[in-house]
Design an enzyme around this catalytic site. Structure first.
Site, PDB file in Angstrom:
ATOM      1  N   ILE A  31       0.822  -1.215   0.000  1.00 39.39           N
ATOM      2  CA  ILE A  31       0.000   0.000   0.000  1.00 39.39           C
ATOM      3  C   ILE A  31       0.861   1.273   0.000  1.00 39.39           C
ATOM      4  O   ILE A  31       0.414   2.323  -0.450  1.00 39.39           O
ATOM      5  CB  ILE A  31      -0.977  -0.030   1.208  1.00 39.39           C
ATOM      6  CG1 ILE A  31      -2.210   0.819   0.935  1.00 39.39           C
ATOM      7  CG2 ILE A  31      -0.286   0.372   2.501  1.00 39.39           C
ATOM      8  CD1 ILE A  31      -3.343   0.585   1.931  1.00 39.39           C
ATOM      9  N   GLY A  93      12.619  -3.406  11.282  1.00 37.57           N
ATOM     10  CA  GLY A  93      11.530  -2.643  10.678  1.00 37.57           C
ATOM     11  C   GLY A  93      10.261  -3.428  10.413  1.00 37.57           C
ATOM     12  O   GLY A  93       9.357  -2.929   9.744  1.00 37.57           O
ATOM     13  N   HIS A 100       5.940 -12.151   5.374  1.00 39.53           N
ATOM     14  CA  HIS A 100       5.764 -11.638   4.006  1.00 39.53           C
ATOM     15  C   HIS A 100       7.118 -11.327   3.409  1.00 39.53           C
ATOM     16  O   HIS A 100       7.965 -10.715   4.066  1.00 39.53           O
ATOM     17  CB  HIS A 100       4.861 -10.397   3.983  1.00 39.53           C
ATOM     18  CG  HIS A 100       5.277  -9.323   4.943  1.00 39.53           C
ATOM     19  ND1 HIS A 100       4.972  -9.369   6.289  1.00 39.53           N
ATOM     20  CD2 HIS A 100       5.986  -8.190   4.755  1.00 39.53           C
ATOM     21  CE1 HIS A 100       5.477  -8.312   6.889  1.00 39.53           C
ATOM     22  NE2 HIS A 100       6.111  -7.567   5.971  1.00 39.53           N
ATOM     23  N   HIS A 102       9.047  -9.134   0.827  1.00 34.56           N
ATOM     24  CA  HIS A 102       8.979  -7.945  -0.031  1.00 34.56           C
ATOM     25  C   HIS A 102       9.695  -8.260  -1.346  1.00 34.56           C
ATOM     26  O   HIS A 102      10.812  -8.813  -1.338  1.00 34.56           O
ATOM     27  CB  HIS A 102       9.717  -6.765   0.628  1.00 34.56           C
ATOM     28  CG  HIS A 102       9.089  -6.227   1.871  1.00 34.56           C
ATOM     29  ND1 HIS A 102       8.281  -5.102   1.892  1.00 34.56           N
ATOM     30  CD2 HIS A 102       9.167  -6.653   3.160  1.00 34.56           C
ATOM     31  CE1 HIS A 102       7.906  -4.856   3.135  1.00 34.56           C
ATOM     32  NE2 HIS A 102       8.422  -5.774   3.927  1.00 34.56           N
TER      33      HIS A 102
HETATM   34  P1  5GP Z   1       7.104  -4.824   7.254  1.00 35.97           P
HETATM   35  O1  5GP Z   1       7.407  -3.418   7.704  1.00 35.97           O
HETATM   36  O2  5GP Z   1       6.337  -5.580   8.310  1.00 35.97           O
HETATM   37  O3  5GP Z   1       8.285  -5.592   6.732  1.00 35.97           O
HETATM   38  O4  5GP Z   1       6.171  -4.671   5.987  1.00 35.97           O
HETATM   39  C1  5GP Z   1       4.816  -4.419   6.082  1.00 35.97           C
HETATM   40  C2  5GP Z   1       4.405  -3.810   4.773  1.00 35.97           C
HETATM   41  O5  5GP Z   1       3.016  -3.885   4.671  1.00 35.97           O
HETATM   42  C3  5GP Z   1       4.782  -2.331   4.634  1.00 35.97           C
HETATM   43  O6  5GP Z   1       5.610  -2.153   3.499  1.00 35.97           O
HETATM   44  C4  5GP Z   1       3.438  -1.621   4.512  1.00 35.97           C
HETATM   45  O7  5GP Z   1       3.460  -0.551   3.598  1.00 35.97           O
HETATM   46  C5  5GP Z   1       2.523  -2.742   4.053  1.00 35.97           C
HETATM   47  N1  5GP Z   1       1.146  -2.597   4.489  1.00 35.97           N
HETATM   48  C6  5GP Z   1       0.715  -2.249   5.734  1.00 35.97           C
HETATM   49  N2  5GP Z   1      -0.628  -2.240   5.779  1.00 35.97           N
HETATM   50  C7  5GP Z   1      -1.053  -2.601   4.532  1.00 35.97           C
HETATM   51  C8  5GP Z   1      -2.350  -2.772   3.955  1.00 35.97           C
HETATM   52  O8  5GP Z   1      -3.393  -2.601   4.584  1.00 35.97           O
HETATM   53  N3  5GP Z   1      -2.396  -3.139   2.647  1.00 35.97           N
HETATM   54  C9  5GP Z   1      -1.268  -3.343   1.906  1.00 35.97           C
HETATM   55  N4  5GP Z   1      -1.431  -3.696   0.620  1.00 35.97           N
HETATM   56  N5  5GP Z   1      -0.030  -3.197   2.427  1.00 35.97           N
HETATM   57  C10 5GP Z   1       0.073  -2.832   3.713  1.00 35.97           C
END
Ligand code: 5GP
Ligand code: ZN
Length: 113
Positions: A31, A93, A100, A102
């Site tokens: 997002i 982070g 997930h 990236h």
């Molecule tokens: P992390 O920081 O946990 O490695 O990655 C989480 C990712 O999820 C972030 O890049 C953030 O932008 C994305 N994200 C968080 N909430 C949502 C959402 O509601 N929908 C989508 N598509 N991505 C999300």
């Protein structure tokens, strides 16, 4: 896990821009994209972090990377280059505690991040 945002996305209870799904994984656009292509590849199974993956789940990790490779080709970043990242815990982070991968590309990526 109804309290988990990514479980809700995977179950269709929250919206997302889906790019791939099969019986094991679900992938969608981030997002807040950090590059022209920024996808998230998740197992359907609720696994909080890479630290929680058991040795016998190695084939699931392999499949996540296989899907990442396929999506990289589909989104036109496979040859130029892209990055795959599991952020693990807040020190790296991680903000969503559903595993997930990236998949990031479409611009020059610096290293170290
Ligand atoms: P992390 O920081 O946990 O490695 O990655 C989480 C990712 O999820 C972030 O890049 C953030 O932008 C994305 N994200 C968080 N909430 C949502 C959402 O509601 N929908 C989508 N598509 N991505 C999300
Ligand atoms: Zn979850």
């Amino acid at each position: 896990m109804s309290s988990c945002l990514f479980c809700r996305i995977i179950n269709g209870e929250a919206p997302s821009e889906k790019v791939y799904e099969d019986d094991q994984v679900f992938a969608f656009k981030d997002i807040r994209p950090q590059a022209p292509v920024h996808l998230l590849v998740c197992p359907r199974l609720h696994i909080p972090t890479l630290n929680d993956v058991r040795p016998e789940q190695a084939p699931l990790l392999a499949h996540i990377f296989d899907v990442a490779q396929t999506l990289a080709a589909e989104f036109g970043i496979k040859e130029r280059g892209y990055r795959t990242v599991f952020n693990v815990n807040p020190g790296a982070g991680q903000t969503v505690f559903h595993l997930h991968l990236h998949v990031i590309g479409g611009r020059q990526l610096s290293w170290p991040p």
